[in-house]
Design a protein around this motif. Sequence first.
Motif, PDB file in Angstrom:
ATOM      1  N   LEU C  74     -56.224 -17.310  43.347  1.00 40.98           N
ATOM      2  CA  LEU C  74     -56.892 -17.231  42.049  1.00 40.98           C
ATOM      3  C   LEU C  74     -56.049 -16.407  41.080  1.00 40.98           C
ATOM      4  CD1 LEU C  74     -59.462 -17.821  40.388  1.00 40.98           C
ATOM      5  CD2 LEU C  74     -60.296 -15.603  41.103  1.00 40.98           C
ATOM      6  N   PHE C  75     -55.554 -15.266  41.572  1.00 39.72           N
ATOM      7  CA  PHE C  75     -54.731 -14.373  40.748  1.00 39.72           C
ATOM      8  C   PHE C  75     -53.518 -15.125  40.208  1.00 39.72           C
ATOM      9  CE2 PHE C  75     -51.541 -10.947  40.310  1.00 39.72           C
ATOM     10  CZ  PHE C  75     -52.231 -10.115  39.457  1.00 39.72           C
ATOM     11  N   ALA C  76     -52.821 -15.833  41.109  1.00 36.93           N
ATOM     12  CA  ALA C  76     -51.600 -16.531  40.709  1.00 36.93           C
ATOM     13  C   ALA C  76     -51.912 -17.673  39.757  1.00 36.93           C
ATOM     14  CB  ALA C  76     -50.882 -17.052  41.945  1.00 36.93           C
ATOM     15  N   SER C  77     -53.032 -18.380  40.008  1.00 36.55           N
ATOM     16  CA  SER C  77     -53.310 -19.532  39.146  1.00 36.55           C
ATOM     17  C   SER C  77     -53.720 -19.070  37.756  1.00 36.55           C
ATOM     18  CB  SER C  77     -54.371 -20.431  39.769  1.00 36.55           C
ATOM     19  OG  SER C  77     -55.498 -19.685  40.114  1.00 36.55           O
ATOM     20  N   VAL C  78     -54.423 -17.934  37.675  1.00 37.04           N
ATOM     21  CA  VAL C  78     -54.765 -17.411  36.349  1.00 37.04           C
ATOM     22  C   VAL C  78     -53.495 -16.989  35.622  1.00 37.04           C
ATOM     23  CG1 VAL C  78     -55.909 -15.520  35.143  1.00 37.04           C
ATOM     24  CG2 VAL C  78     -57.103 -16.747  36.924  1.00 37.04           C
ATOM     25  N   LEU C  79     -52.582 -16.362  36.360  1.00 33.98           N
ATOM     26  CA  LEU C  79     -51.291 -15.963  35.784  1.00 33.98           C
ATOM     27  C   LEU C  79     -50.567 -17.188  35.239  1.00 33.98           C
ATOM     28  CD1 LEU C  79     -50.162 -13.074  35.851  1.00 33.98           C
ATOM     29  CD2 LEU C  79     -48.624 -13.814  37.657  1.00 33.98           C
ATOM     30  N   PRO C 165     -57.687  -4.596  28.813  1.00 35.10           N
ATOM     31  CA  PRO C 165     -58.405  -4.011  29.948  1.00 35.10           C
ATOM     32  C   PRO C 165     -58.777  -5.043  31.018  1.00 35.10           C
ATOM     33  CG  PRO C 165     -59.304  -3.202  27.895  1.00 35.10           C
ATOM     34  CD  PRO C 165     -58.291  -4.235  27.538  1.00 35.10           C
ATOM     35  N   TYR C 166     -59.131  -6.268  30.574  1.00 39.02           N
ATOM     36  CA  TYR C 166     -59.514  -7.279  31.567  1.00 39.02           C
ATOM     37  C   TYR C 166     -58.308  -7.699  32.403  1.00 39.02           C
ATOM     38  CZ  TYR C 166     -64.124  -7.702  29.554  1.00 39.02           C
ATOM     39  OH  TYR C 166     -65.396  -7.431  29.140  1.00 39.02           O
ATOM     40  N   GLU C 167     -57.136  -7.776  31.745  1.00 38.89           N
ATOM     41  CA  GLU C 167     -55.933  -8.132  32.507  1.00 38.89           C
ATOM     42  C   GLU C 167     -55.620  -7.040  33.518  1.00 38.89           C
ATOM     43  OE1 GLU C 167     -53.301  -8.853  29.280  1.00 38.89           O
ATOM     44  OE2 GLU C 167     -53.851 -10.978  29.135  1.00 38.89           O
ATOM     45  N   ILE C 168     -55.801  -5.772  33.077  1.00 39.76           N
ATOM     46  CA  ILE C 168     -55.551  -4.666  34.000  1.00 39.76           C
ATOM     47  C   ILE C 168     -56.552  -4.707  35.154  1.00 39.76           C
ATOM     48  CG2 ILE C 168     -55.582  -2.156  34.219  1.00 39.76           C
ATOM     49  CD1 ILE C 168     -54.572  -2.061  31.321  1.00 39.76           C
ATOM     50  N   ALA C 169     -57.841  -4.983  34.827  1.00 34.92           N
ATOM     51  CA  ALA C 169     -58.871  -5.032  35.861  1.00 34.92           C
ATOM     52  C   ALA C 169     -58.564  -6.133  36.865  1.00 34.92           C
ATOM     53  CB  ALA C 169     -60.244  -5.265  35.229  1.00 34.92           C
ATOM     54  N   ALA C 171     -55.620  -7.234  37.789  1.00 32.59           N
ATOM     55  CA  ALA C 171     -54.579  -6.747  38.697  1.00 32.59           C
ATOM     56  C   ALA C 171     -55.106  -5.632  39.590  1.00 32.59           C
ATOM     57  CB  ALA C 171     -53.389  -6.258  37.886  1.00 32.59           C
ATOM     58  N   ALA C 172     -55.961  -4.769  39.022  1.00 36.90           N
ATOM     59  CA  ALA C 172     -56.479  -3.641  39.801  1.00 36.90           C
ATOM     60  C   ALA C 172     -57.350  -4.133  40.946  1.00 36.90           C
ATOM     61  CB  ALA C 172     -57.269  -2.701  38.898  1.00 36.90           C
ATOM     62  N   GLY C 173     -58.160  -5.183  40.681  1.00 36.44           N
ATOM     63  CA  GLY C 173     -58.999  -5.735  41.745  1.00 36.44           C
ATOM     64  C   GLY C 173     -58.160  -6.268  42.879  1.00 36.44           C
ATOM     65  N   GLU C 174     -57.109  -6.983  42.512  1.00 37.02           N
ATOM     66  CA  GLU C 174     -56.197  -7.530  43.522  1.00 37.02           C
ATOM     67  C   GLU C 174     -55.551  -6.386  44.313  1.00 37.02           C
ATOM     68  OE1 GLU C 174     -55.427 -10.713  44.216  1.00 37.02           O
ATOM     69  OE2 GLU C 174     -53.672 -10.401  45.486  1.00 37.02           O
ATOM     70  N   ALA C 175     -55.102  -5.352  43.574  1.00 30.93           N
ATOM     71  CA  ALA C 175     -54.440  -4.231  44.235  1.00 30.93           C
ATOM     72  C   ALA C 175     -55.404  -3.487  45.145  1.00 30.93           C
ATOM     73  CB  ALA C 175     -53.869  -3.285  43.191  1.00 30.93           C
ATOM     74  N   ALA C 176     -56.663  -3.353  44.693  1.00 34.72           N
ATOM     75  CA  ALA C 176     -57.638  -2.609  45.489  1.00 34.72           C
ATOM     76  C   ALA C 176     -57.838  -3.280  46.846  1.00 34.72           C
ATOM     77  CB  ALA C 176     -58.969  -2.522  44.742  1.00 34.72           C
ATOM     78  N   TYR C 177     -57.838  -4.606  46.854  1.00 32.16           N
ATOM     79  CA  TYR C 177     -58.004  -5.332  48.118  1.00 32.16           C
ATOM     80  C   TYR C 177     -56.828  -5.023  49.059  1.00 32.16           C
ATOM     81  CZ  TYR C 177     -59.828  -9.107  51.016  1.00 32.16           C
ATOM     82  OH  TYR C 177     -60.392  -9.829  52.036  1.00 32.16           O
ATOM     83  N   VAL C 178     -55.618  -5.128  48.486  1.00 33.76           N
ATOM     84  CA  VAL C 178     -54.416  -4.893  49.298  1.00 33.76           C
ATOM     85  C   VAL C 178     -54.420  -3.466  49.833  1.00 33.76           C
ATOM     86  CG1 VAL C 178     -51.907  -4.800  49.210  1.00 33.76           C
ATOM     87  CG2 VAL C 178     -53.116  -6.607  48.009  1.00 33.76           C
ATOM     88  N   VAL C 217     -63.058  -7.815  45.132  1.00 34.41           N
ATOM     89  CA  VAL C 217     -63.014  -9.232  44.771  1.00 34.41           C
ATOM     90  C   VAL C 217     -63.863  -9.477  43.524  1.00 34.41           C
ATOM     91  CG1 VAL C 217     -63.675 -11.539  45.512  1.00 34.41           C
ATOM     92  CG2 VAL C 217     -62.532 -10.031  47.095  1.00 34.41           C
ATOM     93  N   GLY C 218     -65.019  -8.791  43.444  1.00 39.01           N
ATOM     94  CA  GLY C 218     -65.884  -8.964  42.282  1.00 39.01           C
ATOM     95  C   GLY C 218     -65.166  -8.607  40.993  1.00 39.01           C
ATOM     96  N   VAL C 219     -64.491  -7.454  40.988  1.00 38.06           N
ATOM     97  CA  VAL C 219     -63.759  -7.021  39.795  1.00 38.06           C
ATOM     98  C   VAL C 219     -62.671  -8.033  39.463  1.00 38.06           C
ATOM     99  CG1 VAL C 219     -62.187  -5.274  38.896  1.00 38.06           C
ATOM    100  CG2 VAL C 219     -64.226  -4.576  40.145  1.00 38.06           C
ATOM    101  N   GLU C 220     -61.927  -8.454  40.492  1.00 38.16           N
ATOM    102  CA  GLU C 220     -60.815  -9.375  40.265  1.00 38.16           C
ATOM    103  C   GLU C 220     -61.320 -10.692  39.686  1.00 38.16           C
ATOM    104  OE1 GLU C 220     -57.919 -11.936  42.585  1.00 38.16           O
ATOM    105  OE2 GLU C 220     -58.738 -12.234  40.625  1.00 38.16           O
ATOM    106  N   VAL C 221     -62.353 -11.244  40.318  1.00 37.37           N
ATOM    107  CA  VAL C 221     -62.827 -12.565  39.902  1.00 37.37           C
ATOM    108  C   VAL C 221     -63.422 -12.503  38.488  1.00 37.37           C
ATOM    109  CG1 VAL C 221     -64.541 -14.335  40.352  1.00 37.37           C
ATOM    110  CG2 VAL C 221     -63.192 -13.425  42.218  1.00 37.37           C
ATOM    111  N   ALA C 222     -64.253 -11.480  38.221  1.00 40.15           N
ATOM    112  CA  ALA C 222     -64.864 -11.388  36.894  1.00 40.15           C
ATOM    113  C   ALA C 222     -63.775 -11.302  35.830  1.00 40.15           C
ATOM    114  CB  ALA C 222     -65.787 -10.176  36.828  1.00 40.15           C
ATOM    115  N   ALA C 223     -62.793 -10.406  36.053  1.00 43.54           N
ATOM    116  CA  ALA C 223     -61.733 -10.237  35.061  1.00 43.54           C
ATOM    117  C   ALA C 223     -60.884 -11.494  34.957  1.00 43.54           C
ATOM    118  CB  ALA C 223     -60.869  -9.038  35.436  1.00 43.54           C
TER     119      ALA C 223
END
Lengths: 93, 142, 250
Positions: C74-79, C165-169, C171-178, C217-223
Amino acid sequence: MDDVLGGLALLFVAAAATAAVLNRDPARQALVLSLLGLGLAVLFTVLQAPDVGLSQLAVGSAITPLMILLTVRKVRRIGRGRQAEDDGKGRSR
Amino acid sequence: MNWWLAGAALLILGGLGPCLWGAATGGTGRRMTAQNTATLLLCLVFLLLAQGYERPAYTDLALVVSVLGPAGTLVFVRLFETPSDTPAAARLLSPLVTAATVATVVPLCVATGPGRAMAKLIVIGVLLLAGGAVTSRAVRGG
Amino acid sequence: MSRRFRLCVLALGLLAFAALFTAACAELPPFGGDRHPYGDRAVHAALLRHTANTVSAVNFDQRALDTLGEESILFASVLGTVVLLRQTSDEHRTVPKPSPVPDRTRRYGLLALPVTLLIGLYVVAHGQLSPGGGFQGGVVVATAVHLLYIAVDYRALERVRPLGPYEIADAAGEAAYVLTGAGGLLAGAAYLANVLPYGTFNTLSSGGTVPLLNAAVGVEVAAAVVVLLARFLGQALEIEGDEDRGEGKG
């Protein structure tokens, strides 16, 4: 007897998917597609997979139609722009 | 299969089925009315399924539909370019859906008994009625 | 490559797929049964870790690495979408015309927004207990934000949606998972191992890392959905290419 619900949901999904294919206008397809999404959500729930049903509902009820309709609007705007351009050239000639 | 599930099957057959027909054929107004009715009925289907399978957690699906369903209909109202040509019969649909909502939520409340689960049912019912009232007017262009 | 050769390659692939698919189907348990060897084991493992919703236990604990993959997709496809739908040098932005929305719809939108937001957060927070979780709840939250466009006005949406902020969120959601996964390594277990205390069964704090990963995941998906739709909205309402500015040229 539980098979009745499953059968009904499957039938609904099959009918909705067929209807989505038979409608050729993308905007109207989006409408039928949203009903297909609702049917899929029921089918998943009847098959005891409410998590999947919830995913389908979340994505299919507002976000997917919004993306499809915005895309349709953009494509039509480009089409109208080209049309106007062609008309303009025609007049100036 | 118990009565709740039978009710859900009836709603799918007699409610969602005709809605699909309405959404797949005819003018834009008719299609949007059908889509709107389908989302509202779907919420009731989920409530009945939750009760029928004796899984209170399944009411979450109804809760989500009660807000996302109207939002989805408003997306169509907002972005459809063709003017609305809603059939006159659409006026009769919204009282029908309201009646169906009350006829579903009240027996469910009785069956659940007082408590948090009942409060959730009432919240879903109220959200659905409010959403239905607004969207059915919006679809008619009012 | 001639047409004939390509057809041969295709036929070979199809045949191999058909053979493997048939072999796999023959081993499947019968349709519609209420017992399944994998299901029984998954439920057992979920209960051991005090996670009431087995699906969440599979997604965020037993097969958490798979979910990391999905989240990254999802992260990559949004990018990718952000890059594809950016404003190019031969395009310009116009201010979209406000479109009238009936008062009744506007009031409903403004009232439904906080309710929808709350329901989204509820679905994220209860992922380990009832159907739902980060993905479903995140999408509901993103939908709530877009009620502002659907039922009120595009400019109202733009006001609460500074994209940064949404773009940062995202990335932050993705990073938080990792990073939560790396926590497992720090604790001396495997990557993404459930190392936190499991808590009391059927309460909000149960499931160890499951609620944390759900929140990430919630933060990442919403953002991600907000950023994605922002690009679609921008292209559909604001950005105009020189070629679709018909009247200006003619």
